[in-house]
Design a protein around this motif. Structure first.
Motif, mmCIF file in Angstrom:
data_model
loop_
_atom_site.group_PDB
_atom_site.id
_atom_site.type_symbol
_atom_site.label_atom_id
_atom_site.label_comp_id
_atom_site.label_asym_id
_atom_site.label_seq_id
_atom_site.Cartn_x
_atom_site.Cartn_y
_atom_site.Cartn_z
ATOM 1 N N VAL A 123 1.974 -2.862 7.608
ATOM 2 C CA VAL A 123 1.092 -2.053 6.781
ATOM 3 C C VAL A 123 0.014 -2.910 6.114
ATOM 4 O O VAL A 123 -1.149 -2.503 6.023
ATOM 5 C CB VAL A 123 1.898 -1.239 5.740
ATOM 6 C CG1 VAL A 123 2.475 -2.142 4.650
ATOM 7 C CG2 VAL A 123 1.043 -0.143 5.120
ATOM 8 N N LEU A 128 0.023 5.479 1.129
ATOM 9 C CA LEU A 128 -1.134 5.678 2.005
ATOM 10 C C LEU A 128 -2.084 6.771 1.525
ATOM 11 O O LEU A 128 -3.310 6.569 1.548
ATOM 12 C CB LEU A 128 -0.670 5.941 3.432
ATOM 13 C CG LEU A 128 -1.777 5.833 4.484
ATOM 14 C CD1 LEU A 128 -1.295 5.073 5.697
ATOM 15 C CD2 LEU A 128 -2.257 7.214 4.902
ATOM 16 N N TYR A 152 6.037 5.395 2.515
ATOM 17 C CA TYR A 152 4.636 5.372 2.934
ATOM 18 C C TYR A 152 3.871 6.555 2.331
ATOM 19 O O TYR A 152 2.674 6.441 2.046
ATOM 20 C CB TYR A 152 4.542 5.453 4.464
ATOM 21 C CG TYR A 152 4.750 4.160 5.206
ATOM 22 C CD1 TYR A 152 3.790 3.688 6.088
ATOM 23 C CD2 TYR A 152 5.914 3.412 5.039
ATOM 24 C CE1 TYR A 152 3.982 2.509 6.800
ATOM 25 C CE2 TYR A 152 6.121 2.241 5.734
ATOM 26 C CZ TYR A 152 5.149 1.784 6.615
ATOM 27 O OH TYR A 152 5.344 0.605 7.309
ATOM 28 N N GLU A 153 4.572 7.692 2.151
ATOM 29 C CA GLU A 153 3.896 8.892 1.667
ATOM 30 C C GLU A 153 3.390 8.766 0.235
ATOM 31 O O GLU A 153 2.574 9.573 -0.212
ATOM 32 C CB GLU A 153 4.835 10.105 1.784
ATOM 33 C CG GLU A 153 5.973 10.167 0.783
ATOM 34 C CD GLU A 153 7.182 9.345 1.212
ATOM 35 O OE1 GLU A 153 8.228 9.414 0.525
ATOM 36 O OE2 GLU A 153 7.095 8.624 2.232
ATOM 37 N N ASP A 171 5.899 -6.017 4.138
ATOM 38 C CA ASP A 171 5.670 -5.236 5.351
ATOM 39 C C ASP A 171 4.365 -5.692 6.009
ATOM 40 O O ASP A 171 3.277 -5.233 5.658
ATOM 41 C CB ASP A 171 5.619 -3.750 5.010
ATOM 42 C CG ASP A 171 5.665 -2.861 6.237
ATOM 43 O OD1 ASP A 171 5.092 -3.249 7.273
ATOM 44 O OD2 ASP A 171 6.249 -1.773 6.164
ATOM 45 N N ASN A 181 -0.566 3.864 -5.468
ATOM 46 C CA ASN A 181 0.440 4.863 -5.099
ATOM 47 C C ASN A 181 0.281 6.102 -5.965
ATOM 48 O O ASN A 181 -0.373 6.085 -7.007
ATOM 49 C CB ASN A 181 1.857 4.296 -5.265
ATOM 50 C CG ASN A 181 2.230 4.110 -6.727
ATOM 51 O OD1 ASN A 181 1.442 3.607 -7.511
ATOM 52 N ND2 ASN A 181 3.439 4.512 -7.087
ATOM 53 N N PRO A 186 7.581 5.890 7.154
ATOM 54 C CA PRO A 186 6.395 6.719 7.390
ATOM 55 C C PRO A 186 6.691 8.152 7.806
ATOM 56 O O PRO A 186 5.775 8.973 7.905
ATOM 57 C CB PRO A 186 5.694 5.983 8.530
ATOM 58 C CG PRO A 186 6.823 5.375 9.308
ATOM 59 C CD PRO A 186 7.871 5.000 8.300
ATOM 60 N N LEU A 217 0.957 5.680 11.627
ATOM 61 C CA LEU A 217 2.249 6.094 11.086
ATOM 62 C C LEU A 217 3.271 6.295 12.198
ATOM 63 O O LEU A 217 4.449 5.936 12.049
ATOM 64 C CB LEU A 217 2.082 7.382 10.273
ATOM 65 C CG LEU A 217 1.254 7.256 8.994
ATOM 66 C CD1 LEU A 217 0.940 8.636 8.428
ATOM 67 C CD2 LEU A 217 1.987 6.422 7.956
ATOM 68 N N VAL A 247 6.436 -3.452 -0.017
ATOM 69 C CA VAL A 247 5.131 -3.242 0.605
ATOM 70 C C VAL A 247 4.523 -4.591 0.995
ATOM 71 O O VAL A 247 4.000 -4.765 2.106
ATOM 72 C CB VAL A 247 4.184 -2.484 -0.343
ATOM 73 C CG1 VAL A 247 2.794 -2.351 0.274
ATOM 74 C CG2 VAL A 247 4.752 -1.103 -0.685
ATOM 75 N N CYS A 288 10.186 1.128 10.814
ATOM 76 C CA CYS A 288 9.828 0.684 9.461
ATOM 77 C C CYS A 288 10.396 1.661 8.434
ATOM 78 O O CYS A 288 10.142 2.864 8.509
ATOM 79 C CB CYS A 288 8.315 0.604 9.307
ATOM 80 S SG CYS A 288 7.545 -0.611 10.400
#
Length: 433
Positions: A144, A198, A194-195, A141, A158, A69, A181, A138, A189
């Motif tokens: 998230v 999310l 993540y960018e 995880d 994404n 993140p 985040l 993902v 994590c």
């Protein structure tokens, strides 16, 4: 100064490359575009601000890693910095330090690109994610997926973060997830980017936002030896119609490309970070589109491909505006205190040329400065190869130093020809029409 669009870049490179990167930004963007650099503490903020009122720098608190993140946190830090220090602006766009601009960009272009872009959408069920890309990570995880479940998010997706651009208001929706985040970063994590998940997922929720991608990544080369590197021929394609058939944002207008080497020694990076790149690049594309039918235009294109030569001659590519009185001239090469030795010095090239270009000096005493300049007016091109004496040099036979430039160019049907250009101290100009 009214700012229409803010660009965010996370920076860990040297101050020397920072100056190059900023020069690329200032050369290709309009006065209504600003750049916010989030660095690792090795940059002097005041020095960056002194470069231009359109450039800002700060060291965000997050220690960033390649996955997880923290990269998105870094961009959110710059978004919040822009809100505090710039105030009103229309759009926020995330960039990368190895992505450079290849086309001129005004704030109105950003507004148009977002307005004509895509509506964010989410396709995948978090419980039934596909087996490609990072989706298996993902799915594993729990932090998230549990977060999405608590928010009632039933579809995720994404998008590439480089060049991801949406309105300031909609980027605010993304920034609202900073606390989550930060917690993910605290827990270490680091399974997936993540960018790239999310932002698109958040913007796809009601009401779905408009977004665009302003940067083209060469993903198809990511696993090759060139690691996605941009090539000269890539820059020759018209950016307005660049299309990536492998992505769901195909057809977006391209203003930047990735990956470039983050060093002054790389010819393409050096070219794009020069003050005249925005002048040269459109001309090169126009000439390339003519399919080499005009040898004069192809000569111009090939000259701009030339890179620096070996240390023996001490010449270097400078690509900068020449001083008056020759208005509009560009210095392609220059060297100081060159000693002529009746030799042919090969010039290196950034891409494949027909035949190698050369500079040839007749034998002479003393030392001479050297420059190869070019000016363009309509369809007429003038190249000047000048060799004025320095250090009291006296040339052989009549007080003139002879120097020749052998420059390859193409004519119709691929026939190879070599243009021989001579220059003396007294007269060093020739014309192509």
């Amino acid at each position: 100064m009214t700012i229409a669009a803010v660009f965010s870049c996370l920076f860990t490179e040297s101050p020397e490359y920072l100056r190059m990167y900023v020069r690329n930004f200032l050369t290709f963007t309009g006065d209504d575009c600003a750049l916010v650099i989030n660095h690792n503490g090795a940059i002097d903020d005041a020095e960056v601000r002194a470069i231009s009122p359109r450039v800002f720098a700060h060291a965000g608190p997050t220690r960033r890693a390649k996955l997880g993140p923290t990269l998105l946190l870094g961009h959110i830090e710059s978004y919040e910095y822009a809100c505090r220090h710039i105030g009103e602006f229309g759009y926020f766009c995330t960039m990368a330090s190895n992505a450079l601009f290849v086309d001129r960009l005004q704030g109105s272009d950003v507004a148009e690109a977002v307005g004509q872009g895509r509506t964010a959408r989410a396709e995948y069920d978090p419980a039934q994610l596909p087996g490609f890309w990072h989706w298996p990570k993902v799915k594993e995880d729990a932090l998230v997926t549990g977060y999405f479940d608590r928010l009632g998010i039933r579809r995720i997706d994404n998008a590439q973060i480089e060049g991801f651009c949406t309105s300031k208001k909609d980027w605010g929706r993304i920034a609202q997830h900073r606390a989550f985040l930060a917690e993910a970063a605290r827990l270490g994590c680091a399974g997936f980017p993540y960018e790239e998940v999310l932002p698109m997922t958040v913007l796809a929720q009601d009401p779905p936002a408009q977004f665009t991608i302003l940067c083209h990544n060469f993903w198809e080369r990511f696993l090759t030896s060139t690691a996605g590197a941009v090539r000269l021929e890539d820059m020759m394609r018209p950016p307005r119609c660049y299309d990536d058939s492998s992505s769901n944002w195909r057809g977006h207008r391209v203003f930047a490309m990735k990956w470039f080497q983050r060093t002054a020694d790389d010819r393409l990076t050096g070219f794009l970070c020069s003050e005249t790149a925005a002048f040269h690049l459109p001309a090169m594309r126009d000439l390339a589109a003519l399919e080499a039918q005009n040898p004069v235009r192809q000569t111009y294109l090939d000259l701009l491909k030339l890179g620096p030569v070996g240390s023996r001659m001490g010449l270097q590519s400078v690509l900068k505006e020449a001083d008056a009185p020759w208005e509009g001239a560009v210095t392609l090469y220059s060297g100081q205190a060159v000693t002529p030795e009746r030799q042919i010095a090969g010039l290196d090239a950034a891409g494949p040329l027909i035949t190698p270009p050369y500079v040839y000096f007749e034998q002479a005493s003393g030392a001479y400065d050297f420059d190869l300049k070019m000016a363009r007016q309509g369809d007429q091109y003038e190249f000047r190869l000048g060799c004025p004496p320095v250090q009291g040099g006296v040339a052989a036979e009549g007080g003139e130093i002879l120097a020749y430039a052998y420059v390859p160019f193409r004519v119709a049907k691929g026939t190879d020809m070599v243009l021989v250009v001579s220059s003396t101290v007294r007269a060093g100009s020739f014309f192509l029409t």
